[in-house]
Design an enzyme around this catalytic site. Structure first.
Site, PDB file in Angstrom:
ATOM      1  N   TYR A 126       0.813  -1.210   0.000  1.00 44.87           N
ATOM      2  CA  TYR A 126       0.000   0.000   0.000  1.00 44.87           C
ATOM      3  C   TYR A 126       0.852   1.268   0.000  1.00 44.87           C
ATOM      4  O   TYR A 126       0.341   2.356   0.191  1.00 44.87           O
ATOM      5  CB  TYR A 126      -0.922   0.026   1.229  1.00 44.87           C
ATOM      6  CG  TYR A 126      -2.068  -0.960   1.180  1.00 44.87           C
ATOM      7  CD1 TYR A 126      -2.127  -1.954   0.218  1.00 44.87           C
ATOM      8  CD2 TYR A 126      -3.077  -0.899   2.112  1.00 44.87           C
ATOM      9  CE1 TYR A 126      -3.168  -2.862   0.187  1.00 44.87           C
ATOM     10  CE2 TYR A 126      -4.133  -1.804   2.093  1.00 44.87           C
ATOM     11  CZ  TYR A 126      -4.172  -2.783   1.128  1.00 44.87           C
ATOM     12  OH  TYR A 126      -5.216  -3.678   1.100  1.00 44.87           O
ATOM     13  N   LYS A 175       4.943 -14.076   5.110  1.00 47.57           N
ATOM     14  CA  LYS A 175       5.049 -14.940   3.941  1.00 47.57           C
ATOM     15  C   LYS A 175       6.515 -15.047   3.543  1.00 47.57           C
ATOM     16  O   LYS A 175       6.880 -14.971   2.367  1.00 47.57           O
ATOM     17  CB  LYS A 175       4.198 -14.384   2.789  1.00 47.57           C
ATOM     18  CG  LYS A 175       3.984 -15.366   1.635  1.00 47.57           C
ATOM     19  CD  LYS A 175       3.200 -16.602   2.022  1.00 47.57           C
ATOM     20  CE  LYS A 175       2.969 -17.500   0.798  1.00 47.57           C
ATOM     21  NZ  LYS A 175       2.318 -18.777   1.168  1.00 47.57           N
ATOM     22  N   ASP A 208      -1.150 -17.507   4.939  1.00 48.47           N
ATOM     23  CA  ASP A 208      -2.264 -18.311   4.446  1.00 48.47           C
ATOM     24  C   ASP A 208      -2.685 -19.356   5.474  1.00 48.47           C
ATOM     25  O   ASP A 208      -3.884 -19.618   5.668  1.00 48.47           O
ATOM     26  CB  ASP A 208      -1.947 -18.953   3.091  1.00 48.47           C
ATOM     27  CG  ASP A 208      -0.543 -19.494   2.999  1.00 48.47           C
ATOM     28  OD1 ASP A 208       0.370 -18.870   3.551  1.00 48.47           O
ATOM     29  OD2 ASP A 208      -0.339 -20.542   2.361  1.00 48.47           O
ATOM     30  N   ASP A 232      -4.628  -5.975   6.414  1.00 49.44           N
ATOM     31  CA  ASP A 232      -5.920  -5.541   5.888  1.00 49.44           C
ATOM     32  C   ASP A 232      -6.847  -6.745   5.727  1.00 49.44           C
ATOM     33  O   ASP A 232      -8.024  -6.715   6.109  1.00 49.44           O
ATOM     34  CB  ASP A 232      -5.699  -4.836   4.551  1.00 49.44           C
ATOM     35  CG  ASP A 232      -6.932  -4.101   4.052  1.00 49.44           C
ATOM     36  OD1 ASP A 232      -7.902  -3.949   4.825  1.00 49.44           O
ATOM     37  OD2 ASP A 232      -6.936  -3.666   2.891  1.00 49.44           O
ATOM     38  N   ASP A 236     -10.091  -8.047   8.496  1.00 49.66           N
ATOM     39  CA  ASP A 236     -11.458  -8.227   8.001  1.00 49.66           C
ATOM     40  C   ASP A 236     -11.944  -9.643   8.276  1.00 49.66           C
ATOM     41  O   ASP A 236     -13.123  -9.858   8.614  1.00 49.66           O
ATOM     42  CB  ASP A 236     -11.533  -7.939   6.500  1.00 49.66           C
ATOM     43  CG  ASP A 236     -11.737  -6.456   6.193  1.00 49.66           C
ATOM     44  OD1 ASP A 236     -11.442  -5.631   7.082  1.00 49.66           O
ATOM     45  OD2 ASP A 236     -12.188  -6.136   5.084  1.00 49.66           O
TER      46      ASP A 236
END
Length: 337
Positions: A126, A175, A208, A232, A236
């Site tokens: 971002y 990751k 993941d 982000d 959520d």
């Protein structure tokens, strides 16, 4: 009590409705807040401003260092760049804090969750660097850039917050098995900093796998710290575990400024209908009160909202009721009386 100035951004869509509801609730508490309303985003353009971040809004935030914000629309694909991202970068609001706490009376799969996601807020995917599309429209690029200092301050923030709140564990979501440069740096710094906090359990999980484990065994998580894009998404996901974004507040914290907001969108499909759920902004206001040292007022606010939802008293359609935003707010105010 001396007045505490706070910049208020009502946003667009359902923003004005739910922020106005929150201000009504705050007015029932002895908070000493002095509201200074400004407009940004589409609301600024609609008001005749030439910029989505008018100078008047920036000056107000610089002066107060405290913001209560409703949802601001960001066009998908084309159009102006995210005002939310721009504000976080302009004021260096590097820590995004998203608590998700189970609330009795909601339609959710879990009833005992208490997870805080701490997200690095200014770098990563971002950051806005290197975004370009080839002239033929067949190739698009974007850079993910994160620095050691960004990693250090967000991870230390997470551990310090965990210690201050008596939390038991901090999980680093990464990751690094694939993104060996950016996620690799984040994980390396996380391991180093975790050694300074022997009173707090530390673990690490590939992002993941983290998403899967959050769905299967969310009770195993306490505080999650991660990079911008992953945070982000995971925050959520956590909100979905307790009933949705309408129940989840957010805070964006920097060294000299803090912004508290609804984390959901502007919901233009129900804008103007008077049925929006103001819980997210009300709980964001509770985070704001806590930030300025008004812990008891923050707790009173949370107890009132939880009571309304648990008793299914005048709740909005998203919570299975048929009440308006105004009637929901009335129910909260009655419990504050």
């Amino acid at each position: 009590m001396s007045k505490t100035p706070v910049t208020v951004i009502k946003g667009d869509g359902i923003g004005p409705d739910i922020v106005n509801a929150t201000l009504r609730v705050l007015d029932c508490l002895d908070t000493g807040l002095d509201y200074q309303e400004v407009v940004v985003g589409q609301a600024a353009l609609d008001a005749g401003e030439s910029e989505v971040m008018p100078e008047s809004a920036l000056k107000s935030i610089e002066k107060t260092g405290l913001v209560l914000k409703g949802p601001v629309t960001t066009p998908s694909g084309k159009g102006y760049r995210s005002v939310n991202v721009a504000m976080r970068k302009h004021f260096d609001l590097y820590a995004n804090v998203r608590p998700t706490l189970s609330m009795p009376g909601t339609q959710s799969r879990y009833n005992n969750l208490d997870i805080i996601t701490v997200r690095e807020n200014t770098g990563g995917m971002y950051s806005g660097q290197g975004q370009k599309v080839s002239e033929d429209g067949n190739r698009a690029e974007a850079l993910s850039v994160i620095t050691r200092s960004e990693c250090e301050r967000i991870i230390r923030f997470a551990f310090e917050m965990a210690r201050a709140r008596g939390r038991r564990k901090v999980t680093l979501a990464h990751k690094a098995n694939i993104m060996k440069s950016t996620s690799g740096l984040f994980l390396e710094v996380g391991r180093q900093i975790s050694e300074e906090y022997d009173d707090i359990e530390h673990d690490e999980v590939i992002v993941d796998a983290c998403a899967m484990k959050l769905v299967m065994h969310p009770e195993r998580f306490d505080v999650i710290v991660t990079t911008n894009l992953f945070g982000d998404i995971l925050s959520d996901l956590c909100a979905g575990l307790i009933g949705g974004l309408g129940l989840a507040p957010g805070a964006n914290i920097g060294e000299s400024c803090a912004m508290f907001e609804a984390v959901h969108g502007s919901a233009p499909d129900i804008a103007g209908k008077g049925i929006a759920n103001p819980t997210s902004v009300i709980l964001a206001a509770a985070l704001m009160l806590e930030h300025v040292g008004q812990v008891e007022n923050a707790n009173r606010l949370r107890r009132a909202v939880r009571s309304v939802v648990a008793e299914h008293d005048r709740v909005t359609p998203d919570l299975g009721g048929n009440a308006t935003t105004e009637r929901f707010t009335d129910a909260v105010i009655e419990r504050l009386g």
